[in-house]
Design an enzyme around this catalytic site. Structure first.
Site, PDB file in Angstrom:
ATOM      1  N   ASP A   1       0.830  -1.207   0.000  1.00 43.46           N
ATOM      2  CA  ASP A   1       0.000   0.000   0.000  1.00 43.46           C
ATOM      3  C   ASP A   1       0.868   1.262   0.000  1.00 43.46           C
ATOM      4  O   ASP A   1       1.663   1.467   0.912  1.00 43.46           O
ATOM      5  CB  ASP A   1      -0.878  -0.063   1.264  1.00 43.46           C
ATOM      6  CG  ASP A   1      -2.135   0.778   1.187  1.00 43.46           C
ATOM      7  OD1 ASP A   1      -2.122   1.807   0.500  1.00 43.46           O
ATOM      8  OD2 ASP A   1      -3.116   0.407   1.860  1.00 43.46           O
TER       9      ASP A   1
ATOM     10  N   THR B   1      -6.645   3.139  -2.547  1.00 44.82           N
ATOM     11  CA  THR B   1      -6.455   1.736  -2.153  1.00 44.82           C
ATOM     12  C   THR B   1      -7.502   0.764  -2.733  1.00 44.82           C
ATOM     13  O   THR B   1      -7.150  -0.284  -3.263  1.00 44.82           O
ATOM     14  CB  THR B   1      -6.459   1.641  -0.613  1.00 44.82           C
ATOM     15  OG1 THR B   1      -5.299   2.316  -0.146  1.00 44.82           O
ATOM     16  CG2 THR B   1      -6.414   0.210  -0.132  1.00 44.82           C
TER      17      THR B   1
ATOM     18  N   ASP C   1      -9.375  -4.229   5.374  1.00 45.47           N
ATOM     19  CA  ASP C   1     -10.419  -5.100   4.826  1.00 45.47           C
ATOM     20  C   ASP C   1     -10.437  -5.058   3.296  1.00 45.47           C
ATOM     21  O   ASP C   1     -10.440  -6.097   2.636  1.00 45.47           O
ATOM     22  CB  ASP C   1     -11.792  -4.743   5.425  1.00 45.47           C
ATOM     23  CG  ASP C   1     -12.108  -3.261   5.349  1.00 45.47           C
ATOM     24  OD1 ASP C   1     -12.078  -2.688   4.262  1.00 45.47           O
ATOM     25  OD2 ASP C   1     -12.397  -2.665   6.407  1.00 45.47           O
ATOM     26  N   ARG C   2     -10.438  -3.854   2.720  1.00 53.25           N
ATOM     27  CA  ARG C   2     -10.538  -3.769   1.253  1.00 53.25           C
ATOM     28  C   ARG C   2      -9.329  -4.372   0.557  1.00 53.25           C
ATOM     29  O   ARG C   2      -9.436  -4.861  -0.568  1.00 53.25           O
ATOM     30  CB  ARG C   2     -10.786  -2.330   0.790  1.00 53.25           C
ATOM     31  CG  ARG C   2      -9.754  -1.297   1.252  1.00 53.25           C
ATOM     32  CD  ARG C   2     -10.253   0.121   0.922  1.00 53.25           C
ATOM     33  NE  ARG C   2      -9.321   1.178   1.275  1.00 53.25           N
ATOM     34  CZ  ARG C   2      -9.203   1.705   2.495  1.00 53.25           C
ATOM     35  NH1 ARG C   2      -9.931   1.247   3.483  1.00 53.25           N
ATOM     36  NH2 ARG C   2      -8.336   2.689   2.727  1.00 53.25           N
TER      37      ARG C   2
ATOM     38  N   HIS D   1       1.217   8.340   5.146  1.00 53.34           N
ATOM     39  CA  HIS D   1       0.257   9.412   5.440  1.00 53.34           C
ATOM     40  C   HIS D   1       0.673  10.216   6.668  1.00 53.34           C
ATOM     41  O   HIS D   1       0.473  11.417   6.720  1.00 53.34           O
ATOM     42  CB  HIS D   1      -1.136   8.823   5.699  1.00 53.34           C
ATOM     43  CG  HIS D   1      -1.890   8.492   4.458  1.00 53.34           C
ATOM     44  ND1 HIS D   1      -2.297   9.462   3.566  1.00 53.34           N
ATOM     45  CD2 HIS D   1      -2.320   7.317   3.936  1.00 53.34           C
ATOM     46  CE1 HIS D   1      -2.950   8.887   2.561  1.00 53.34           C
ATOM     47  NE2 HIS D   1      -2.966   7.584   2.751  1.00 53.34           N
TER      48      HIS D   1
ATOM     49  N   ASP E   1      -0.779  -0.402  -4.730  1.00 53.33           N
ATOM     50  CA  ASP E   1      -2.143   0.009  -5.078  1.00 53.33           C
ATOM     51  C   ASP E   1      -2.189   1.472  -5.524  1.00 53.33           C
ATOM     52  O   ASP E   1      -3.187   1.945  -6.036  1.00 53.33           O
ATOM     53  CB  ASP E   1      -3.101  -0.235  -3.899  1.00 53.33           C
ATOM     54  CG  ASP E   1      -2.649   0.496  -2.636  1.00 53.33           C
ATOM     55  OD1 ASP E   1      -1.501   0.959  -2.583  1.00 53.33           O
ATOM     56  OD2 ASP E   1      -3.474   0.592  -1.708  1.00 53.33           O
ATOM     57  N   HIS E   2      -1.081   2.192  -5.305  1.00 55.90           N
ATOM     58  CA  HIS E   2      -0.905   3.589  -5.707  1.00 55.90           C
ATOM     59  C   HIS E   2       0.422   4.035  -5.140  1.00 55.90           C
ATOM     60  O   HIS E   2       0.992   3.337  -4.302  1.00 55.90           O
ATOM     61  CB  HIS E   2      -2.034   4.483  -5.180  1.00 55.90           C
ATOM     62  CG  HIS E   2      -2.241   4.380  -3.691  1.00 55.90           C
ATOM     63  ND1 HIS E   2      -1.383   4.946  -2.778  1.00 55.90           N
ATOM     64  CD2 HIS E   2      -3.182   3.741  -2.953  1.00 55.90           C
ATOM     65  CE1 HIS E   2      -1.796   4.671  -1.551  1.00 55.90           C
ATOM     66  NE2 HIS E   2      -2.873   3.924  -1.623  1.00 55.90           N
TER      67      HIS E   2
ATOM     68  N   HIS F   1      -2.272  10.691  -1.777  1.00 55.72           N
ATOM     69  CA  HIS F   1      -2.249  10.163  -3.135  1.00 55.72           C
ATOM     70  C   HIS F   1      -3.641  10.267  -3.727  1.00 55.72           C
ATOM     71  O   HIS F   1      -4.574  10.657  -3.026  1.00 55.72           O
ATOM     72  CB  HIS F   1      -1.791   8.701  -3.114  1.00 55.72           C
ATOM     73  CG  HIS F   1      -2.547   7.895  -2.095  1.00 55.72           C
ATOM     74  ND1 HIS F   1      -3.758   7.295  -2.358  1.00 55.72           N
ATOM     75  CD2 HIS F   1      -2.294   7.649  -0.781  1.00 55.72           C
ATOM     76  CE1 HIS F   1      -4.192   6.700  -1.264  1.00 55.72           C
ATOM     77  NE2 HIS F   1      -3.330   6.889  -0.276  1.00 55.72           N
TER      78      HIS F   1
HETATM   79 ZN   LIG Z   1      -3.496   5.971   1.526  1.00 60.53          ZN
END
Ligand SMILES: [Zn+2]
Length: 551
Positions: A36, A77, A160-161, A307, A350-351, A484
């Site tokens: 992530d 995400t 979770d995602r 973050h 994911d980014h 992001h």
């Molecule tokens: Zn983030």
């Protein structure tokens, strides 16, 4: 020259015939890792500090895609995890954000939220999750269909995602971490009605609790030359400690009544994820029979730390040096349990993430902060004055503006007039770089650039009516830490490394895209592509004998 080409072609044909005769043994296990907020340049920046058996091993013995990008906006995400595993973008899979405004129910929804299921392993709402909002299949789903449901899928992720979307609709299980006051791995009734014994055992083992300790740097902090100073004005930090600097005593910081929550935002969150993934491999016997299994594995502490402290922090550097060890442990475990050459593994993100804009400003690079609440007010004032009608703007969410269709209809205001006047107005405002309307995005195809990325992220049914793009390095965020979501390089450029069964050694600087991953895995497995795939197999790395025929 011509004769030379002919001979070369003849040679290739022979090579192809030969290769196709020897059938490739399929991998017994595919492991898809998503880190992530991992920027591509973390691989190059921290390279000299990595050990030999983690990232370096995957790159030196596998295939490294050095110019791999997200091909859509927004780079969040939920969309990221969905796109990696479905081989398509929000345009088709429908995960247009982590959350979005649902114009049919007139409320905000969460990408993995599902009130029709019940939590398993907790009483908390953190367990009311499923993949029901993802509209297409993942390669894990296609593998289940292909193997008559004999090949297993297990999803593991701190968020979770990050666990649910990759594992798809047919997963045997997806587990995610519930911090708060519980510190447990949980799931939902979408998958099962009670946790299997091995998960109960893991939760009771004291594993999570053992990480409530001090977090200091893995190596002497003086050797961390690849990141900024430990104390500066661009970092957030933890509640209970004045400075955002090492060491962090995790027994004392954070919320005392939610003592496990802080672990997610430290490097130990990745350790916990690794410990649980290794337990899953053993207990679920992944990769131990003839039907290929799939393990999806999502590391998210990296995102919380980015973050909080920013992409240039000592905390980020330490987290990646430790993650390198997690990857090494995972590879060692797979070699022992599944066998070297019997599994295929990929690692991506994911980014990415932006350098803290306040830091960029301090070194004279254009950057900034955007006040989205003020912006929304301005839009409402403009439309009220221009059309003599209140409430024409129903929601502003993820840089998308949703019109209120009822008000529009009652007041007989034309959709295209509202759209074009508002788009024109928005583009005059400071910090707005580009504007796209629903009409533009629904007719014709942008081939490259921001337009194409916006269009790939635009779901006709779910997205708003106007999409706006902020200036480079301009974010809606606090003045500390990174975020992001944009289509700019700091958010789109992500690592992609493949290693193991079916993968040649090598690297490329050709542009590849996140949506290429799923069709590539499908090709290795010889299964159908996920049902809305828009990417293409990365032929250059496939060890099938076809790779030579491209030119
Ligand atoms: Zn983030």
């Amino acid at each position: 020259m011509r004769r030379f080409t002919f001979l070369l072609l003849a040679g290739l044909l022979t090579f192809q015939t030969f290769s196709q005769e020897k059938m490739q043994e399929k991998p017994k296990l595919v492991v898809g890792i998503v880190v992530d907020q991992m920027r591509y340049d973390y691989l190059t920046r921290f390279w000299d500090k990595f050990g030999e058996n983690g990232f370096k091993k995957m790159i030196n013995e596998g295939y490294n895609f050095k110019n791999n990008h997200f091909n859509y906006v927004p780079t969040y995400t939920g969309p990221g995890h969905a796109s990696v595993f479905t081989g398509t973008s929000p345009m088709n899979h429908g995960i247009i954000g982590n959350g979005w405004y649902d114009k049919f129910t007139h409320e905000s929804v969460y990408c993995a939220g599902d009130n029709s299921v019940t939590p398993v392993g907790t009483q908390d709402d953190a367990g009311k999750m499923s993949p029901h909002r993802m509209k297409t299949t993942s390669f894990a789903d296609e593998n289940r269909l292909h193997t008559q449901m004999r090949g297993k899928t297990i999803g593991v992720g701190l968020k979770d995602r990050g666990s649910i979307l990759p594992a798809g609709h047919t997963a045997n299980a997806a587990y995610w971490f519930h911090g708060a006051d519980e510190g447990k791995w949980i799931t939902s009734s979408f998958y099962m009605n009670e946790l299997p014994q091995w998960v109960e055992d893991f939760n009771a083992s004291g594993n999570v609790e053992s990480y409530l300790k001090s977090w200091n740097t893995l190596y002497d902090i003086e050797t961390y030359k690849e990141s900024g100073s430990d104390i500066n004005e661009f970092e957030g930090g933890f509640k209970g400690k004045e400075t955002a600097s090492f060491p962090y005593d995790l027994t004392k910081l954070g919320d005392t009544d939610r003592k496990f929550e802080i672990l997610k935002a430290t490097a130990y969150g990745n350790d916990i994820t690794t410990d649980f993934a290794l337990a899953a491999i053993d207990a679920e016997e992944l990769g131990m029979d003839d039907d290929t299994d799939v393990l999806t594995l999502s590391y998210s502490s990296t995102d919380y730390i980015g973050h909080n402290f920013g992409v240039n922090s000592k905390e980020i550097q330490d987290t990646y040096l430790r993650l390198d060890q997690n990857i090494a442990d995972l590879l060692t475990h797979l070699d022992e349990k599944v066998g070297e050459g019997n599994y295929t593994i990929f690692l991506t993100a994911d980014h990415g993430g932006v350098d803290v804009p306040a830091y960029l400003e301090s070194v004279n690079i254009p950057a900034g902060y955007f006040e989205s609440d003020e912006f929304t007010e301005e839009l409402k004032e403009f439309t009220a004055e221009e059309f003599d009608e209140e409430d024409l703007i129903e929601s502003v969410y993820n840089s998308q503006i949703f019109f209120n269709y009822e008000v529009m209809q009652e007041a007989e205001i034309s959709f295209s007039e509202l759209q074009s006047k508002l788009a024109h107005y928005i583009l005059q405002l400071d910090q707005i770089d580009k504007v796209f309307t629903r009409d533009q995005l629904s007719s014709g195809s942008f081939v490259t650039g921001a337009g194409a990325a916006i269009q790939n992220g635009f779901n006709q049914k779910r997205s708003g009516d106007i999409v706006y793009v902020l200036d480079p390095a301009t974010i809606v965020y606090s003045r500390t830490g990174s975020t992001h979501g944009s289509g700019l390089m700091y958010d789109t450029h992500a690592p992609l490394i493949f290693y193991g069964n079916g993968v040649k050694k090598g690297s490329t600087t050709q542009r590849t895209e996140i949506v290429d991953i799923a069709p590539t895995v499908s090709t290795i497995l010889g299964i159908s592509f996920p049902n809305a795939t828009t990417g293409k197999p990365l032929f250059m790395m496939l060890d099938t004998g076809e790779s030579e025929s491209s030119e």
